[in-house]
Design a protein around this motif. Structure first.
Motif, PDB file in Angstrom:
ATOM      1  N   GLN A 175      14.737 -14.471  -7.060  1.00  0.00           N
ATOM      2  CA  GLN A 175      14.898 -15.692  -7.855  1.00  0.00           C
ATOM      3  C   GLN A 175      13.925 -15.754  -9.025  1.00  0.00           C
ATOM      4  O   GLN A 175      14.250 -16.324 -10.064  1.00  0.00           O
ATOM      5  N   ASP A 176      12.729 -15.183  -8.847  1.00  0.00           N
ATOM      6  CA  ASP A 176      11.685 -15.309  -9.864  1.00  0.00           C
ATOM      7  C   ASP A 176      11.047 -13.959 -10.145  1.00  0.00           C
ATOM      8  O   ASP A 176      10.689 -13.231  -9.217  1.00  0.00           O
ATOM      9  N   LEU A 177      10.868 -13.649 -11.422  1.00  0.00           N
ATOM     10  CA  LEU A 177      10.151 -12.455 -11.829  1.00  0.00           C
ATOM     11  C   LEU A 177       9.180 -12.828 -12.940  1.00  0.00           C
ATOM     12  O   LEU A 177       9.584 -13.063 -14.089  1.00  0.00           O
ATOM     13  N   TYR A 178       7.918 -12.938 -12.564  1.00  0.00           N
ATOM     14  CA  TYR A 178       6.888 -13.333 -13.516  1.00  0.00           C
ATOM     15  C   TYR A 178       6.117 -12.091 -13.965  1.00  0.00           C
ATOM     16  O   TYR A 178       5.177 -11.661 -13.303  1.00  0.00           O
TER      17      TYR A 178
ATOM     18  N   GLU B 201       7.496   1.177 -12.840  1.00  0.00           N
ATOM     19  CA  GLU B 201       8.929   1.276 -13.089  1.00  0.00           C
ATOM     20  C   GLU B 201       9.653   1.947 -11.927  1.00  0.00           C
ATOM     21  O   GLU B 201      10.745   1.519 -11.524  1.00  0.00           O
ATOM     22  N   ASN B 202       9.036   2.986 -11.338  1.00  0.00           N
ATOM     23  CA  ASN B 202       9.698   3.671 -10.224  1.00  0.00           C
ATOM     24  C   ASN B 202       9.755   2.813  -8.969  1.00  0.00           C
ATOM     25  O   ASN B 202      10.754   2.802  -8.245  1.00  0.00           O
ATOM     26  N   SER B 203       8.681   2.038  -8.697  1.00  0.00           N
ATOM     27  CA  SER B 203       8.703   1.168  -7.517  1.00  0.00           C
ATOM     28  C   SER B 203       9.605  -0.035  -7.730  1.00  0.00           C
ATOM     29  O   SER B 203      10.140  -0.603  -6.768  1.00  0.00           O
ATOM     30  N   LEU B 204       9.792  -0.424  -8.984  1.00  0.00           N
ATOM     31  CA  LEU B 204      10.695  -1.538  -9.280  1.00  0.00           C
ATOM     32  C   LEU B 204      12.121  -1.227  -8.829  1.00  0.00           C
ATOM     33  O   LEU B 204      12.868  -2.125  -8.433  1.00  0.00           O
ATOM     34  N   GLN B 205      12.498   0.050  -8.854  1.00  0.00           N
ATOM     35  CA  GLN B 205      13.853   0.435  -8.476  1.00  0.00           C
ATOM     36  C   GLN B 205      14.209  -0.002  -7.061  1.00  0.00           C
ATOM     37  O   GLN B 205      15.376  -0.253  -6.751  1.00  0.00           O
ATOM     38  N   ALA B 206      13.205  -0.116  -6.196  1.00  0.00           N
ATOM     39  CA  ALA B 206      13.456  -0.510  -4.805  1.00  0.00           C
ATOM     40  C   ALA B 206      13.941  -1.954  -4.696  1.00  0.00           C
ATOM     41  O   ALA B 206      14.465  -2.366  -3.651  1.00  0.00           O
ATOM     42  N   PHE B 207      13.799  -2.727  -5.766  1.00  0.00           N
ATOM     43  CA  PHE B 207      14.194  -4.140  -5.724  1.00  0.00           C
ATOM     44  C   PHE B 207      15.547  -4.382  -6.394  1.00  0.00           C
ATOM     45  O   PHE B 207      15.937  -5.532  -6.611  1.00  0.00           O
TER      46      PHE B 207
ATOM     47  N   GLU C 213       0.829  -1.207   0.000  1.00  0.00           N
ATOM     48  CA  GLU C 213       0.000   0.000   0.000  1.00  0.00           C
ATOM     49  C   GLU C 213       0.868   1.264   0.000  1.00  0.00           C
ATOM     50  O   GLU C 213       0.514   2.276  -0.617  1.00  0.00           O
ATOM     51  N   ASP C 214       1.988   1.186   0.715  1.00  0.00           N
ATOM     52  CA  ASP C 214       2.860   2.359   0.867  1.00  0.00           C
ATOM     53  C   ASP C 214       4.140   2.227   0.045  1.00  0.00           C
ATOM     54  O   ASP C 214       5.180   2.775   0.404  1.00  0.00           O
ATOM     55  N   ILE C 215       4.089   1.526  -1.063  1.00  0.00           N
ATOM     56  CA  ILE C 215       5.290   1.176  -1.804  1.00  0.00           C
ATOM     57  C   ILE C 215       6.107   2.404  -2.215  1.00  0.00           C
ATOM     58  O   ILE C 215       7.342   2.358  -2.268  1.00  0.00           O
ATOM     59  N   ASP C 216       5.459   3.530  -2.460  1.00  0.00           N
ATOM     60  CA  ASP C 216       6.191   4.722  -2.897  1.00  0.00           C
ATOM     61  C   ASP C 216       7.059   5.331  -1.800  1.00  0.00           C
ATOM     62  O   ASP C 216       7.896   6.203  -2.075  1.00  0.00           O
ATOM     63  N   LYS C 217       6.897   4.866  -0.569  1.00  0.00           N
ATOM     64  CA  LYS C 217       7.678   5.395   0.550  1.00  0.00           C
ATOM     65  C   LYS C 217       9.036   4.701   0.690  1.00  0.00           C
ATOM     66  O   LYS C 217       9.860   5.128   1.495  1.00  0.00           O
TER      67      LYS C 217
ATOM     68  N   ILE D  25      11.456 -12.458   1.720  1.00  0.00           N
ATOM     69  CA  ILE D  25      10.482 -11.409   2.004  1.00  0.00           C
ATOM     70  C   ILE D  25      10.370 -10.459   0.809  1.00  0.00           C
ATOM     71  O   ILE D  25       9.269 -10.089   0.389  1.00  0.00           O
ATOM     72  N   SER D  26      11.518 -10.071   0.255  1.00  0.00           N
ATOM     73  CA  SER D  26      11.492  -9.217  -0.940  1.00  0.00           C
ATOM     74  C   SER D  26      10.731  -9.899  -2.074  1.00  0.00           C
ATOM     75  O   SER D  26       9.979  -9.253  -2.815  1.00  0.00           O
ATOM     76  N   GLN D  27      10.924 -11.213  -2.185  1.00  0.00           N
ATOM     77  CA  GLN D  27      10.240 -11.958  -3.236  1.00  0.00           C
ATOM     78  C   GLN D  27       8.727 -11.918  -3.046  1.00  0.00           C
ATOM     79  O   GLN D  27       7.967 -11.729  -4.000  1.00  0.00           O
ATOM     80  N   GLN D  28       8.271 -12.069  -1.816  1.00  0.00           N
ATOM     81  CA  GLN D  28       6.836 -12.022  -1.546  1.00  0.00           C
ATOM     82  C   GLN D  28       6.256 -10.642  -1.836  1.00  0.00           C
ATOM     83  O   GLN D  28       5.134 -10.527  -2.344  1.00  0.00           O
ATOM     84  N   ILE D  29       7.021  -9.594  -1.528  1.00  0.00           N
ATOM     85  CA  ILE D  29       6.535  -8.238  -1.779  1.00  0.00           C
ATOM     86  C   ILE D  29       6.373  -7.994  -3.280  1.00  0.00           C
ATOM     87  O   ILE D  29       5.334  -7.501  -3.738  1.00  0.00           O
ATOM     88  N   VAL D  30       7.390  -8.362  -4.058  1.00  0.00           N
ATOM     89  CA  VAL D  30       7.293  -8.121  -5.499  1.00  0.00           C
ATOM     90  C   VAL D  30       6.210  -8.993  -6.122  1.00  0.00           C
ATOM     91  O   VAL D  30       5.489  -8.553  -7.037  1.00  0.00           O
ATOM     92  N   ASN D  31       6.022 -10.206  -5.618  1.00  0.00           N
ATOM     93  CA  ASN D  31       4.945 -11.065  -6.123  1.00  0.00           C
ATOM     94  C   ASN D  31       3.585 -10.426  -5.894  1.00  0.00           C
ATOM     95  O   ASN D  31       2.699 -10.451  -6.763  1.00  0.00           O
ATOM     96  N   GLU D  32       3.411  -9.856  -4.694  1.00  0.00           N
ATOM     97  CA  GLU D  32       2.136  -9.225  -4.363  1.00  0.00           C
ATOM     98  C   GLU D  32       1.889  -7.995  -5.232  1.00  0.00           C
ATOM     99  O   GLU D  32       0.777  -7.750  -5.696  1.00  0.00           O
ATOM    100  N   LEU D  33       2.927  -7.224  -5.477  1.00  0.00           N
ATOM    101  CA  LEU D  33       2.790  -6.032  -6.321  1.00  0.00           C
ATOM    102  C   LEU D  33       2.425  -6.406  -7.749  1.00  0.00           C
ATOM    103  O   LEU D  33       1.597  -5.753  -8.392  1.00  0.00           O
ATOM    104  N   VAL D  34       3.035  -7.476  -8.252  1.00  0.00           N
ATOM    105  CA  VAL D  34       2.716  -7.923  -9.604  1.00  0.00           C
ATOM    106  C   VAL D  34       1.283  -8.424  -9.679  1.00  0.00           C
ATOM    107  O   VAL D  34       0.527  -8.071 -10.598  1.00  0.00           O
ATOM    108  N   TYR D  35       0.895  -9.229  -8.688  1.00  0.00           N
ATOM    109  CA  TYR D  35      -0.462  -9.781  -8.704  1.00  0.00           C
ATOM    110  C   TYR D  35      -1.511  -8.668  -8.652  1.00  0.00           C
ATOM    111  O   TYR D  35      -2.516  -8.707  -9.368  1.00  0.00           O
TER     112      TYR D  35
END
Length: 578
Positions: A109-112, A97-103, A66-70, A81-91
């Protein structure tokens, strides 16, 4: 029309199902498409659901999203944990593109990102920053170019790469991935820019197990570069109309091949003869190829073959006696061939057969006597044949039968009584004009049904009373125009429904939507050509799982649909009118 012809929507056997995987970008059904793909993990719901509450970790991830821009970086977090966060954002389609920079440098391991909006070369730098940790990447349908693939050069342990429907990748892009010796799965569907010369890059991918080149129309002569890929088990070159007999010769070296798809190519009987040494081959799809029954001589030497698709191959009865040599077959597709009852005599020895497709073959009731001994049969496709009620008596002993398609046959209500003993049935297609409420009443003992297609049957409100017996139904289609709101009221307690098609029932009103509002498992809903209005859309708000909604020829505008999606149905990705 609110729905398509159901006969072609309900093919009972699909090679993707046989192989235990999803079919990818396109599904066969307009109405059923959302049942054919994974709906993914549901977004975290902080409300109590089914007596269980989300874990603390799930709540934290939900709040972070919810607060990804922070957040500027997650590189200090544990990888899982990072993997779960990016999975949730994708889903939830909240990754930008700007929030992707945080990763960056998170060792993911996986980017779907298949079909994810906005993915292009500008995303590749962060993707590649995962380095040797990255194992699987899906960029299908993206705007990534050859230049973007260069960024992946440091991802040396990549095992799975999906570049299907990437229109901006050419031979040059393939050469950028030629060094990925750990790659076991590569998908490169629908790319007309790939040529035989570019295929040379694949010769270095010696660990490839799965290669998908469907609809790559410029690869004639390029399969020679696959000779050394001895670990290859699955090869898909469907709809590559450039493929000829000459392309089959290099495949004779792929002795570990278990599945080969060459449908809609120019391969003839001679080309099939190159496959005789593929002793591990379990699946062979030659649908639409210009072959004859003579190729069965070569196919009969494939001792482990369990799936054979000869659909639309212009086979005749001549030569079909070779079927008796294919004792290991579990799935046989003979649809749209000029075969008759005399051909089916040769199926008696196929006692391992689990699926038989006779769609549009010239057979009648007398032909079905040849299936009596096929006791392991699970799926039977008889659509658009001359089979009538009398022929169904030959099916009464098939106690393992799970699916049968009788659309566009001569079967009537009286014949359905003969199906009432087949309690193992799960899917039943009765898109038949002469089926009425009486026929539906004869089926009430089939309480295990999960899919029922009554698309063109004459079912009325009285007949819908019998639907209450089918508590496990996940898919239901009734489009004969005979039901009103009162009939829909009898459907409202079928809580397992995921697909509901009530199109063409022109007397349905907003009251029907009120009844449907309790069917919260719905993924696809079609009530086109009815009296539904924009005022009734409020009843659809509880249907949070809805992905496809069709209300064509109703008093509903595209703006109404867009507003509903933006405010209440965030998962809705397909809607009409649009």
């Amino acid at each position: 029309m609110g729905g398509a012809c159901s006969r072609k929507r309900d093919q009972l056997v699909d090679e993707d199902i046989v192989l235990g995987r999803n079919s990818g970008r396109y599904c066969k059904s307009g109405n059923s498409k959302w049942l054919g793909i994974s709906t993914g993990r549901p977004a975290v719901d902080i409300q109590q659901v089914g007596g269980s509450r989300p874990s603390l970790m799930e709540l934290c991830i939900s709040k972070i999203c919810e607060d990804i821009d922070k957040y500027s970086t997650f590189s200090m977090l544990p990888r899982d944990i990072s993997q779960q966060i990016v999975n949730e954002l994708v889903y939830s389609k909240c990754l930008r593109e700007n929030s992707l920079q945080a990763f960056r440098d998170c060792a993911l391991q996986d980017l779907y990102l298949g079909e994810y909006p906005g993915v292009d070369d500008s995303w590749m730098e962060v993707i590649s920053s995962q380095g040797s940790s990255l194992i699987s990447v899906d960029l299908s349908g993206s705007k990534v170019t050859d230049g973007g693939l260069i960024c992946l050069r440091d991802c040396t342990k990549l095992q799975s790469l999906n570049l299907s429907f990437c229109d901006h990748i050419s031979d040059c892009g393939l050469h950028h991935i030629s060094g990925f010796s750990n790659l076991t799965s590569l998908s490169f569907r629908r790319n007309s820019a790939t040529t035989a010369q570019g295929m040379s890059a694949l010769s270095n991918l010696v660990n490839l197990v799965m290669l998908d080149l469907e609809r790559c129309t410029g690869i004639h002569g390029g399969l020679v570069h696959l000779r050394g890929l001895t670990k290859l088990e699955y090869l898909n070159i469907k709809w590559c109309n450039c493929i000829t007999d000459k392309d089959m010769e290099p495949l004779s070296c792929l002795t570990n091949l278990k599945a080969l798809q060459i449908s809609c190519s120019k391969v003839t009987d001679f080309g099939i003869s190159y496959l005789k040494g593929l002793r591990e081959l379990a699946l062979l799809n030659v649908e639409g190829c210009p072959i004859t029954a003579a190729c069965l001589n070569s196919i009969s030497e494939l001792g482990k073959l369990s799936y054979l698709n000869l659909n639309r191959c212009n086979l005749t009865d001549d030569g079909c006696e070779k079927f008796s040599l294919l004792g290991s077959l579990k799935v046989l597709n003979l649809g749209f061939n000029d075969v008759t009852a005399s051909c089916l005599v040769h199926l008696k020895g196929l006692t391992n057969l689990e699926s038989l497709n006779l769609d549009s073959c010239r057979i009648g009731d007398e032909a079905l006597v040849n299936v009596i001994g096929l006791c392991r049969l699970k799926c039977l496709e008889l659509s658009d044949t001359e089979v009538g009620s009398d022929g169904l008596c030959h099916l009464t002993g098939l106690n393992n039968l799970e699916s049968i398609n009788l659309s566009f046959t001569a079967v009537s209500d009286i014949g359905l009584r003969k199906l009432s003993q087949l309690i193992s049935l799960r899917s039943l297609n009765l898109d038949v004009r002469q089926i009425t409420d009486t026929g539906l009443a004869a089926l009430t003992s089939l309480t295990g049904l999960t899919h029922m297609d009554l698309f063109g049957a004459h079912i009325t409100d009285a007949g819908t009373n019998f639907l209450k017996n089918f508590k496990k139904l996940q898919s239901l289609e009734i489009c004969g125009g005979g039901i009103t709101d009162s009939g829909v009221k009898n459907i409202k307690d079928l809580s397992s429904l995921m697909l509901l098609n009530l199109s063409q029932n022109h007397r349905l009103t907003d009251k029907s939507l009120e009844f449907i509002s309790g069917l919260t498992a719905l993924v696809s809903l079609n009530i086109s050509n009815s009296r539904i209005t924009s005022a009734g859309l409020q009843h659809l708000r509880p249907l949070k799982n809805l992905k496809s909604l069709s209300l064509e020829s109703c008093k509903v505008t595209a703006n109404d649909m867009k507003k509903l999606r933006s405010t209440h149905l965030p998962n809705l990705v397909s809607f009409r009118p649009h």
